[in-house]
Design a protein around this motif. Structure first.
Motif, PDB file in Angstrom:
ATOM      1  N   GLN A 181     -10.812   5.607  -3.952  1.00  0.00           N
ATOM      2  CA  GLN A 181     -11.186   4.348  -4.603  1.00  0.00           C
ATOM      3  C   GLN A 181     -11.860   3.418  -3.596  1.00  0.00           C
ATOM      4  OE1 GLN A 181      -8.162   2.704  -7.237  1.00  0.00           O
ATOM      5  NE2 GLN A 181      -9.211   4.121  -8.593  1.00  0.00           N
ATOM      6  N   THR A 182     -12.878   2.731  -4.044  1.00  0.00           N
ATOM      7  CA  THR A 182     -13.563   1.808  -3.135  1.00  0.00           C
ATOM      8  C   THR A 182     -13.026   0.384  -3.326  1.00  0.00           C
ATOM      9  OG1 THR A 182     -15.336   0.997  -4.544  1.00  0.00           O
ATOM     10  CG2 THR A 182     -15.652   3.189  -3.555  1.00  0.00           C
ATOM     11  N   VAL A 183     -13.453  -0.488  -2.468  1.00  0.00           N
ATOM     12  CA  VAL A 183     -13.047  -1.894  -2.545  1.00  0.00           C
ATOM     13  C   VAL A 183     -13.414  -2.483  -3.909  1.00  0.00           C
ATOM     14  CG1 VAL A 183     -15.205  -2.709  -1.441  1.00  0.00           C
ATOM     15  CG2 VAL A 183     -13.138  -4.094  -1.283  1.00  0.00           C
ATOM     16  N   PHE A 184     -14.531  -2.012  -4.495  1.00  0.00           N
ATOM     17  CA  PHE A 184     -14.988  -2.557  -5.779  1.00  0.00           C
ATOM     18  C   PHE A 184     -14.132  -2.084  -6.953  1.00  0.00           C
ATOM     19  CE2 PHE A 184     -18.803  -2.413  -3.035  1.00  0.00           C
ATOM     20  CZ  PHE A 184     -19.026  -3.777  -2.943  1.00  0.00           C
ATOM     21  N   ASP A 185     -13.324  -1.047  -6.738  1.00  0.00           N
ATOM     22  CA  ASP A 185     -12.414  -0.609  -7.804  1.00  0.00           C
ATOM     23  C   ASP A 185     -11.227  -1.566  -7.926  1.00  0.00           C
ATOM     24  OD1 ASP A 185     -13.789   1.756  -8.623  1.00  0.00           O
ATOM     25  OD2 ASP A 185     -13.137   2.700  -6.760  1.00  0.00           O
ATOM     26  N   SER A 186     -10.943  -2.306  -6.862  1.00  0.00           N
ATOM     27  CA  SER A 186      -9.788  -3.209  -6.886  1.00  0.00           C
ATOM     28  C   SER A 186     -10.180  -4.670  -7.076  1.00  0.00           C
ATOM     29  CB  SER A 186      -8.995  -3.085  -5.577  1.00  0.00           C
ATOM     30  OG  SER A 186      -8.474  -1.794  -5.444  1.00  0.00           O
ATOM     31  N   LEU A 187     -11.325  -5.061  -6.538  1.00  0.00           N
ATOM     32  CA  LEU A 187     -11.751  -6.462  -6.664  1.00  0.00           C
ATOM     33  C   LEU A 187     -13.160  -6.504  -7.238  1.00  0.00           C
ATOM     34  CD1 LEU A 187     -10.589  -8.138  -3.294  1.00  0.00           C
ATOM     35  CD2 LEU A 187      -9.582  -8.456  -5.560  1.00  0.00           C
TER      36      LEU A 187
END
Ligand code: G3H
Length: 258
Positions: A181-187
């Motif tokens: 998962q990348t940072v964009f999947d969480s924020l």
């Protein structure tokens, strides 16, 4: 004791000149040892960060490795080191605190993660104690984990409050979990932009990481971030494998021509 009360923080000067707010984002690459540090430097990265990728997102290296890299990069100002997770550091034990202090010596910036401290009422005190432990030449900076709920880290808001208080020269946004998962999947981008803007209001530059796979300058520009940090994308296979010179050169040329 580190002076955290003025703009003359160690690490602050890394952001003068070409690191100015309106400059293009710079490229940070995480390396695991002196040989990878040499390769990253040869490729022309802007910032070299030492960590042990086998020990997690912010895995701390062995003392001998940090000393070798500090020596290797003595004339390369933009260098930093990961110190692991604050929750794992036993600062009361003298051998452990001496080891951390020595490990960070020679690095203008050290970063520490806050996983498993989301419910703690004393993490800010522990953070300040660690900052005081380091030599005055090293600024300690916190990390906002985009997946802060999953790793039980303090919220972005709480970390931003600390950043304003200690006048941190920079902030790293990263992911604790490195399983695809990348940072964009969480924020979302609007949440990221809000974090960058609040950090910027505290004169703090934001570095964006979190399993980024391909350079995306439109997004970096939209978010006004100062630097992009990668490891997995410039390794042969996953982030624990060796640095790949070809991928490294590709990323460097993307940033040089942006
Ligand atoms: O400091 C940044 C991290 O090393 C980024 O690692 P990653 O690209 O494998 O998520």
């Amino acid at each position: 004791m580190a002076d955290t009360s003025s703009n003359h923080l160690p690490g602050r000067s890394l952001f003068s000149g070409r690191w100015a707010a309106d400059a293009l984002p710079r490229l940070l690459v995480s390396v695991r040892d002196a040989s990878e540090a040499r390769m990253a430097r040869r490729a022309g990265v802007d910032w070299i960060d030492l960590k042990n990728p086998d020990s997690g997102s912010l895995g701390a290296p062995e003392l001998a490795t940090s000393q070798a890299v500090a020596q290797e990069l003595a004339d390369f100002p933009c260098r930093s080191i990961a110190l692991g997770e604050l929750a794992d550091l036993d600062l009361a034990a003298s051998h452990s605190s001496a080891n951390v202090r020595e490990m960070a010596e020679g690095f203008p910036i050290a970063k520490v993660g806050l996983a498993r401290l989301g419910q703690s009422t004393a993490w800010q005190t522990a953070f300040r104690a660690l900052a005081r432990l380091l030599t005055p030449e090293t600024a300690l900076v916190p990390v906002i984990y985009a997946d802060y709920q999953a790793c039980d880290s303090p919220s972005p808001k709480a970390v931003l409050e600390l950043i304003a208080e200690i006048q941190a020269p920079y902030l790293l946004i990263d992911t604790f979990h490195k399983a695809g998962q990348t940072v964009f999947d969480s924020l979302g981008r609007s949440e990221l932009l809000e974090i960058v803007q609040q950090a910027s209001a505290s004169d703090c530059h934001t570095v964006l990481a979190g399993s980024l796979q391909t350079p995306d300058h439109a997004t970096y520009q939209m978010l006004s971030i100062s630097a992009v940090a990668v490891r997995g994308a410039v390794c042969h296979t996953d982030r624990r494998s060796a640095l790949c010179e070809k991928k490294l050169n590709l990323w460097v040329s993307e940033f040089a021509s942006a």
